[in-house]
Enzyme design. Sequence first.
Site, PDB file in Angstrom:
ATOM      1  CG  HIS A  62     -27.829 -10.921  42.672  1.00 22.64           C
ATOM      2  ND1 HIS A  62     -27.831  -9.958  41.678  1.00 22.64           N
ATOM      3  CD2 HIS A  62     -28.814 -11.781  42.346  1.00 22.64           C
ATOM      4  CE1 HIS A  62     -28.771 -10.240  40.791  1.00 22.64           C
ATOM      5  NE2 HIS A  62     -29.400 -11.346  41.174  1.00 22.64           N
ATOM      6  CG  ASP A 110     -23.907  -9.168  41.104  1.00 26.19           C
ATOM      7  OD1 ASP A 110     -24.757  -9.615  41.900  1.00 26.19           O
ATOM      8  OD2 ASP A 110     -23.372  -9.874  40.228  1.00 26.19           O
ATOM      9  CG  ASP A 122     -31.985 -10.289  38.068  1.00 27.06           C
ATOM     10  OD1 ASP A 122     -31.707 -10.727  39.192  1.00 27.06           O
ATOM     11  OD2 ASP A 122     -31.490 -10.721  37.023  1.00 27.06           O
ATOM     12  CD  GLU A 140     -27.433 -14.599  40.226  1.00 27.59           C
ATOM     13  OE1 GLU A 140     -27.967 -15.678  39.950  1.00 27.59           O
ATOM     14  OE2 GLU A 140     -27.533 -13.601  39.493  1.00 27.59           O
ATOM     15  CD  GLU A 141     -27.439 -11.020  37.206  1.00 26.18           C
ATOM     16  OE1 GLU A 141     -27.261 -11.947  36.382  1.00 26.18           O
ATOM     17  OE2 GLU A 141     -28.563 -10.612  37.547  1.00 26.18           O
ATOM     18  CD  GLU A 183     -31.983 -14.003  41.430  1.00 23.20           C
ATOM     19  OE1 GLU A 183     -32.486 -13.173  40.641  1.00 23.20           O
ATOM     20  OE2 GLU A 183     -30.759 -14.140  41.580  1.00 23.20           O
ATOM     21  CG  HIS A 238     -30.584  -9.995  32.675  1.00 24.68           C
ATOM     22  ND1 HIS A 238     -29.720 -11.044  32.473  1.00 24.68           N
ATOM     23  CD2 HIS A 238     -30.752  -9.904  34.014  1.00 24.68           C
ATOM     24  CE1 HIS A 238     -29.391 -11.582  33.649  1.00 24.68           C
ATOM     25  NE2 HIS A 238     -30.020 -10.906  34.585  1.00 24.68           N
TER      26      HIS A 238
HETATM   27 ZN   LIG Z   1     -30.781 -12.194  39.775  1.00 25.99          ZN
END
Ligand SMILES: [Zn+2]
Length: 397
Positions: free
Chosen positions: A73, A75, A106, A140-141, A169, A366
Site C-alpha cells: 500500500h 497510503d 510502513d 490499507e490504513e 509490510e 506509525h
Molecule cells: Zn502497512
Amino acid sequence: MTAIDPVANLSTLIRCPSVTPAEGGALAALETMLKPLGFAVERVTAREDGTPDIENLYARIGTDGPHLMFAGHTDVVPVGDEAAWTHGPFSADIADGQMYGRGAVDMKGGIACFAAAVARHIEKHGAPKGSISFLITGDEEGPAINGTTKLLEWAAAKGERWDACLVGEPTNPDHLGDMIKIGRRGSLSGTITVHGIQGHAAYPHLADSPVRGILSLTQALMDPPFDGGTDNFQPSNLEVTTIDVANKAVNVIPARAAASFNIRFNDTWDADSLKAEIIARLDRASADSALRPGRPPVRYDIVWSERPSHVFLTRNNALIASLSGAVEAVTGREPKLSTTGGTSDARFIKDYCPVVEFGLVGQTMHMVDERVAVADLETLTRIYETFISRWFGHAAD
Ligand SMILES: [Zn+2]
C-alpha cells in the site's frame, strides 16, 4: 536505468502526502517508475456508498506463468503532531544515515525496494521468465473496503491468476532478516450486554445487578485459556477491551452492563467453532451462582463484529524457501518463520495464492519521526532481487 535506486524511489514516494484516503501523487509516481521497465500499469478506482473513493494500482510485466505478485500500500497514517517531527514528515530528509518520513517503513520503503529489485533483475537477466505484478492499494490504513479485496476481485475477474505473493509490510522487530511472516492469527470481536433490573442499592433483593452478571461472564471468557498454542502459532488470547455501565449514581443499581472483547486465535479454531465455544462458556457462567446466589441465570445477549479475520498458514515450500534462503544469503541471518502480530492484507490474498510477508524493520511505524536506515534500503533490495531469481528458479523446476 530507471527505478534502480531504492533511496531515490523512496524519497519520491515519501514526498507524496498520501494520507488515507488521498492518493497524494504516490501511485502516479510508482506508475512513472514501472512503465519504463515494461510494466502495463492500470489505475483502478474503487467506490462504495458511505466510504471515500480509493485509487489503487495494478501493474504487470510478462504474459505467461509462473506469476509472482508483490502486494502493498502507498497510503500512510496521519502524521500526528507535525511540530514534534525532527524532519518534516513528507521531507525524505536524510540525517545520520536515516531517511525520515511518514511511510518510510510502513510501507513505501518496501515498495521502493521491490521496484529497485525488479529493475535490477531486468537489467541483468532481461524480462522475467514468467510474470511479475504489483498489486498496490491506497486503502490499507483506512477502512480497507475499497482496497486490496476489491483490487483482487477486479484482477481475478479479468483473468489474472497468481502462483505466489510477497507482501512488503515491515516484519522485522529489530534487524533486517529477523522475521518472515508465514501466516497470521485470526481476529474476532464481540459485545455482550447483560440485562438486569434497576433499583435502590440498599434494596438489592428488589433489583438485579447486571454488574454481578457481567463479571461472571467476562471471567469465563478469560479463564481457562482457549488453547496452549500450536506448532506454528502462539496460544489464542482473548482480551476484554471495555466494560461499560455508565452509572453515575452510587445508590442506584443500574439496569444494564456491557463488555466488549477481542480474541486473536490460532489454527485450533475457526470463527464458527470459536463462537460456539464462547457461547458455551457464557451459558455456563450465566448459571453460576457464586456472585448471584439464589438468582435465575444471567440474561445476556451478544453481538459479533461483522467481519472476523480468518486465521491462515502458508505451507508453500518453494515460496518460503526462496525467501528465507534469500534473506540468509544476503544478511547471514536465518529468519524466524512467524505468525505473530496483527492482521494484514495477506488475509485477503491467501484466498488467491500462497502468501508470505517480508519488509523493513518496523520499530518506528506509525510514530512521530518514522524513519528507515538508508543502508537497510540497499540490503532489502538485494534480498528482494535474490528472492526473485530464486523463486523463478524454483518455479521453473
Ligand atoms: Zn502497512
